[in-house]
Structure formats: structure tokens, C-alpha cells
Design a protein around this motif. Structure first.
Motif, mmCIF file in Angstrom:
data_model
loop_
_atom_site.group_PDB
_atom_site.id
_atom_site.type_symbol
_atom_site.label_atom_id
_atom_site.label_comp_id
_atom_site.label_asym_id
_atom_site.label_seq_id
_atom_site.Cartn_x
_atom_site.Cartn_y
_atom_site.Cartn_z
ATOM 1 N N ARG A 54 0.842 -1.242 0.041
ATOM 2 C CA ARG A 54 -0.152 0.068 -0.002
ATOM 3 C C ARG A 54 0.783 1.226 0.129
ATOM 4 O O ARG A 54 1.898 1.249 0.423
ATOM 5 C CB ARG A 54 -0.961 -0.021 1.166
ATOM 6 C CG ARG A 54 -0.592 0.496 2.644
ATOM 7 C CD ARG A 54 0.849 0.146 2.996
ATOM 8 N NE ARG A 54 1.017 -0.011 4.458
ATOM 9 C CZ ARG A 54 1.558 1.305 4.860
ATOM 10 N NH1 ARG A 54 2.027 2.453 4.098
ATOM 11 N NH2 ARG A 54 1.733 1.219 6.364
ATOM 12 N N ALA A 109 0.099 4.942 1.602
ATOM 13 C CA ALA A 109 -0.601 5.656 2.481
ATOM 14 C C ALA A 109 -0.581 6.937 2.863
ATOM 15 O O ALA A 109 0.096 7.489 3.980
ATOM 16 C CB ALA A 109 -0.645 4.571 3.673
ATOM 17 N N PRO A 110 -0.835 8.026 1.977
ATOM 18 C CA PRO A 110 -0.237 9.459 2.370
ATOM 19 C C PRO A 110 -1.585 10.181 3.211
ATOM 20 O O PRO A 110 -2.606 9.607 3.071
ATOM 21 C CB PRO A 110 -0.416 9.923 0.830
ATOM 22 C CG PRO A 110 -1.436 9.140 0.028
ATOM 23 C CD PRO A 110 -1.141 7.645 0.455
ATOM 24 N N SER A 111 -1.076 10.953 3.927
ATOM 25 C CA SER A 111 -1.977 12.040 4.689
ATOM 26 C C SER A 111 -2.282 13.112 3.654
ATOM 27 O O SER A 111 -1.355 13.944 3.182
ATOM 28 C CB SER A 111 -1.436 12.241 5.830
ATOM 29 O OG SER A 111 -1.255 11.066 6.566
ATOM 30 N N GLU A 115 -5.008 8.193 4.716
ATOM 31 C CA GLU A 115 -4.719 8.515 6.052
ATOM 32 C C GLU A 115 -5.108 9.615 6.571
ATOM 33 O O GLU A 115 -4.356 10.689 6.916
ATOM 34 C CB GLU A 115 -3.133 7.870 6.569
ATOM 35 C CG GLU A 115 -2.957 6.706 6.228
ATOM 36 C CD GLU A 115 -1.988 5.734 7.061
ATOM 37 O OE1 GLU A 115 -1.114 6.447 7.535
ATOM 38 O OE2 GLU A 115 -2.165 4.636 7.044
ATOM 39 N N TYR A 124 -1.601 7.463 14.892
ATOM 40 C CA TYR A 124 -1.099 6.932 13.721
ATOM 41 C C TYR A 124 -0.840 5.467 13.833
ATOM 42 O O TYR A 124 -0.961 4.637 12.993
ATOM 43 C CB TYR A 124 0.117 7.827 13.409
ATOM 44 C CG TYR A 124 0.924 7.129 12.443
ATOM 45 C CD1 TYR A 124 0.630 6.512 11.101
ATOM 46 C CD2 TYR A 124 2.369 6.520 12.786
ATOM 47 C CE1 TYR A 124 1.527 5.554 10.179
ATOM 48 C CE2 TYR A 124 3.095 5.854 12.004
ATOM 49 C CZ TYR A 124 2.726 5.594 10.856
ATOM 50 O OH TYR A 124 3.516 4.817 10.091
ATOM 51 N N VAL A 153 -2.616 2.420 11.617
ATOM 52 C CA VAL A 153 -1.915 1.819 10.606
ATOM 53 C C VAL A 153 -1.778 0.433 10.818
ATOM 54 O O VAL A 153 -1.847 -0.501 9.957
ATOM 55 C CB VAL A 153 -0.479 2.473 10.508
ATOM 56 C CG1 VAL A 153 0.646 1.923 11.532
ATOM 57 C CG2 VAL A 153 0.282 2.503 9.089
ATOM 58 N N ARG A 170 7.916 2.278 2.669
ATOM 59 C CA ARG A 170 7.713 3.664 3.422
ATOM 60 C C ARG A 170 8.966 4.267 3.796
ATOM 61 O O ARG A 170 9.987 3.470 3.597
ATOM 62 C CB ARG A 170 6.966 3.592 4.726
ATOM 63 C CG ARG A 170 7.332 2.955 5.709
ATOM 64 C CD ARG A 170 6.323 2.772 6.973
ATOM 65 N NE ARG A 170 6.926 2.050 8.013
ATOM 66 C CZ ARG A 170 6.062 1.865 8.917
ATOM 67 N NH1 ARG A 170 4.802 1.832 9.152
ATOM 68 N NH2 ARG A 170 6.479 0.932 9.953
HETATM 69 N N1 GLU Z 1 0.392 8.399 6.384
HETATM 70 C C1 GLU Z 1 1.857 8.210 6.840
HETATM 71 C C2 GLU Z 1 2.566 9.449 6.111
HETATM 72 O O1 GLU Z 1 2.109 9.921 5.246
HETATM 73 C C3 GLU Z 1 2.660 7.190 6.005
HETATM 74 C C4 GLU Z 1 2.252 5.757 7.184
HETATM 75 C C5 GLU Z 1 3.010 4.551 6.611
HETATM 76 O O2 GLU Z 1 3.249 4.443 5.595
HETATM 77 O O3 GLU Z 1 2.960 3.705 7.613
HETATM 78 O O4 GLU Z 1 3.832 9.894 6.500
#
Ligand code: GLU
Length: 283
Positions: free
Chosen positions: A4, A6-8, A40, A195, A199, A213
Motif C-alpha cells: 500500500r 498511504a499518504p495523509s 490516512e 497513527y 496503521v 515507506r
Molecule cells: N500516512 C503516513 C505518512 O503520510 C504513512 C504511514 C505509513 O506508510 O506507515 O507519512
């Protein structure tokens, strides 16, 4: 293989995000695996709909696609609450009313000695440890009681596999490592989760086998592996990649508008050029 990105949605994606998404995408493609996108957005006040829309646009422009529906963490609060309730039932949590300044003040008190740092900043001095969950008041955060966790584990050593270049290998997490994490926050007072908890719950619920990541999150990985163990969830393989830096060696941040993918695109930069600039093979 299920991977995945998983951006915020708290800003525009920049070259660092492109790197992360493309590394994950290339890895999934090489193995015939699936690539998922997850939004996220638990930190509601910092998230904006236009940033979320920009994420879809930027990633499509880079040539990526993903199955629908896209999971958004803001719609998953019930799952995070259930995980929190389970940890509470195991006797591993306590409510905490300390503000940041309370914690700073407690840490600067002479008897506390030098403040040690964990992945989330200074280690919590334990002021509220000993409060029971029954005393939880509105506005309290919920912390993980690492002493109770250590008792629960009874000397058991946890482990995870990392495939990123810098830390490649099998990593063991023993009692000293857990103590070094401190009593991390599982549910923030303002958003009711964190978070770390979100996650871990979502990676398991989506069947993620490989977490790709940035290296900045390597230090948080023992927290995730611990939560997986406590919640009876599988531990994926981790791959922490290098961070993309500007010409001064500074890590890119969302406020660096000049390196936003949208800006580069508007300047006529092509996805192929982005890949070249990031040292990635042609897509
Ligand atoms: N949402 C997190 C971020 O944007 C990434 C978290 C992850 O990949 O575990 O930094």
C-alpha cells in the motif's frame, strides 16, 4: 504480495511521496502483486478535500492505478476503537490528562534525570501511569503501559524482517527495546486514535504483506510489531527506503511547494523525467 501507499492529505505530494509510491508500485508489479492506495486522514483538522483530490490526480499522472474503493481512515474509527478496547481489556492501557507542557515540566524536574527520546519524542515520564481506565475522562489520551506490556510478554522477544538497504535483516525486539519506546499514545485526546494504532489495524485488515515507506518510520516499526502481536495480527515484511532530499541535503517537506508534483507537472516535467530524477527505472 499486497502493498500500500498511504499518504495523509495534509499537503500536496512532493518528490519524496512520488518516490515512495513508485518504489511500492514497482515492487508490486515485479512480483505480480497488488498495489493499494489508502488515505490516512485521522487528523481531520489538518486534512483537506483538495489535497485528497490532488493525491488521486498526481498518482494517476505518474501512471499508477489502484482498486476501488479507496479506504479512508476517517471512516474506520469503529475498528480503531475496537482495537483500543481490546488492549484496555488486557490491562495494557491507562488514561492520560497530561498536556505537552505538563510533560515538559515533569521531564525538566531534577529527579527525573535527562529526558530520553523515543520514536514519538521525549519519553513520557509516567505521571498518569496507575490511573485506571474506569477513571477515563473526556479529553484524556490513552497510553500503552509498557511495564504492563513487558509483564504480559514475559520475556518473549518479537521480531520483524526488513528488506530496505540500510537496515536489511531480521530485527529482534526485546525488553530493553520496548522500554525505550516509552508509554506511547494509542488514542490522542483530539482524534481518539493515533497513527500507530490506525496503521496497524488497517495494514492487517487490508491484508498488507509488504509495508513500503520512508526510512523516517523505521524507528516506529517496533511499536507497530508490538501492537500486531498484542492484537493477534500478522506482521508484514517492512521495506524502509531512502528519503529524498533537496540540494542542501534537507528532507523534503509538504511545505516545499517548489517540489510539489503539481508544480513540476505545471512546469512541463514528465513522469518519465520524475522517475529519472529519482533514480528509478523507466515505468
Ligand atoms: N500516512 C503516513 C505518512 O503520510 C504513512 C504511514 C505509513 O506508510 O506507515 O507519512
Amino acid at each position: 504480495m499486497i502493498i500500500r501507499f498511504a499518504p495523509s492529505p495534509t499537503g500536496l505530494l512532493h518528490l519524496g511521496h512520488a518516490y515512495s509510491a513508485l518504489v511500492a508500485w514497482d515492487m508490486a508489479r515485479a512480483e505480480g502483486g497488488r498495489f493499494l492506495l489508502r488515505i490516512e486522514d485521522i487528523d481531520r483538522p489538518r486534512c483537506r478535500a483538495e489535497y485528497e483530490a490532488a493525491i488521486y490526480e498526481d498518482l494517476r499522472w505518474l501512471g499508477l492505478d489502484w482498486p476501488a474503493p479507496v479506504w479512508r481512515q476517517s471512516a474506520r474509527m469503529a475498528a480503531y476503537e475496537a482495537a483500543l478496547a481490546r488492549l484496555a481489556q488486557m490491562g495494557l492501557t491507562y488514561p492520560c490528562s497530561c498536556s505537552r507542557s505538563d510533560i515538559r515540566a515533569a521531564l525538566s524536574a531534577p529527579q527525573e534525570g535527562a529526558a530520553r527520546g523515543g520514536p514519538d519524542g521525549p519519553l513520557y515520564p509516567g505521571t498518569c501511569r496507575g490511573r485506571s481506565m474506569a477513571e477515563r475522562r473526556p479529553g484524556d489520551a490513552i497510553r500503552l503501559d509498557m511495564r504492563a506490556v513487558a509483564r504480559h510478554l514475559g520475556g518473549r522477544v518479537l521480531a520483524f524482517t526488513e528488506t530496505g538497504a540500510r537496515h536489511a535483516g531480521r530485527h529482534r525486539i526485546g525488553a530493553a527495546d520496548l522500554a525505550g519506546l516509552g508509554d506511547i499514545v494509542l488514542a490522542r485526546r483530539d482524534i481518539g486514535t493515533s497513527y500507530h494504532l490506525a496503521v496497524v489495524v488497517d495494514d492487517a485488515a487490508q491484508g498488507i504483506t509488504h509495508v513500503v515507506r520512508g526510512r523516517d518510520l523505521f524507528a516506529a516499526t517496533p511499536i507497530h510489531v508490538l501492537l500486531q502481536h498484542l492484537l493477534g495480527l500478522p506482521t508484514p515484511i517492512y521495506h524502509h527506503h531512502r528519503l529524498i532530499r533537496d540540494e542542501n541535503g534537507k528532507r523534503l517537506a509538504k511545505r516545499d511547494g517548489a517540489r510539489a508534483l503539481a508544480t513540476l507537472r505545471a512546469q512541463g516535467v514528465s513522469p518519465a523525467q520524475i522517475r529519472r530524477r529519482l533514480g528509478l527505472p523507466a515505468g
